[in-house]
Design a protein around this motif. Structure first.
Motif: not given
Length: 129
Positions: A43-56
């Protein structure tokens, strides 16, 4: 001796890149793969999987789906949505599973992060076995 590359879970940005140019069937398989990998991460590492904005992705509905997914997963872990996800929303509702029963189920059971963006997908569609 052959060097092996260490396992790295899929990020949402990588998922977005993989969705571009794919058909809907493949897109849902990729989403399921992402969710499977996400749930196994600490759980402590999951946020890093969401941080970078996906390209369109080339499809506004899927771009908004990714933002809703980021907010939904972050909220389940007790965190705020990534900043990049704040502005993505649809002007017209989208029901990815567009049968009468699926629409009713989605209206009743869509997670808040999806509803407020106009994406109606039932919560159980986001569960991975």
């Amino acid at each position: 001796m052959e060097q092996s590359t260490p396992y790295k879970p899929m990020t949402l940005a990588r998922l977005g890149a993989m969705l571009a140019g794919s058909d809907d069937s493949r897109r849902w398989r990729l989403v399921a793969e992402f969710l499977e990998e996400y749930q196994w991460e600490p759980a402590a590492e999951r946020g890093s999987l969401l941080d970078q904005e996906p390209a369109r992705t080339g499809d506004e509905q899927w771009d908004v789906f990714l933002a809703a997914l980021a907010e939904h997963l972050a909220a389940k872990d007790g965190h705020a949505a990534p900043r990049w996800a704040e502005t993505r929303a649809l002007r017209r509702f989208w029901f990815p599973f567009n049968t009468r029963a699926a629409r009713v189920d989605a209206v009743v059971n869509a997670p808040a992060a999806f509803r407020r963006r106009g994406v109606y997908v039932a919560a159980q569609e986001l569960n991975v076995a």
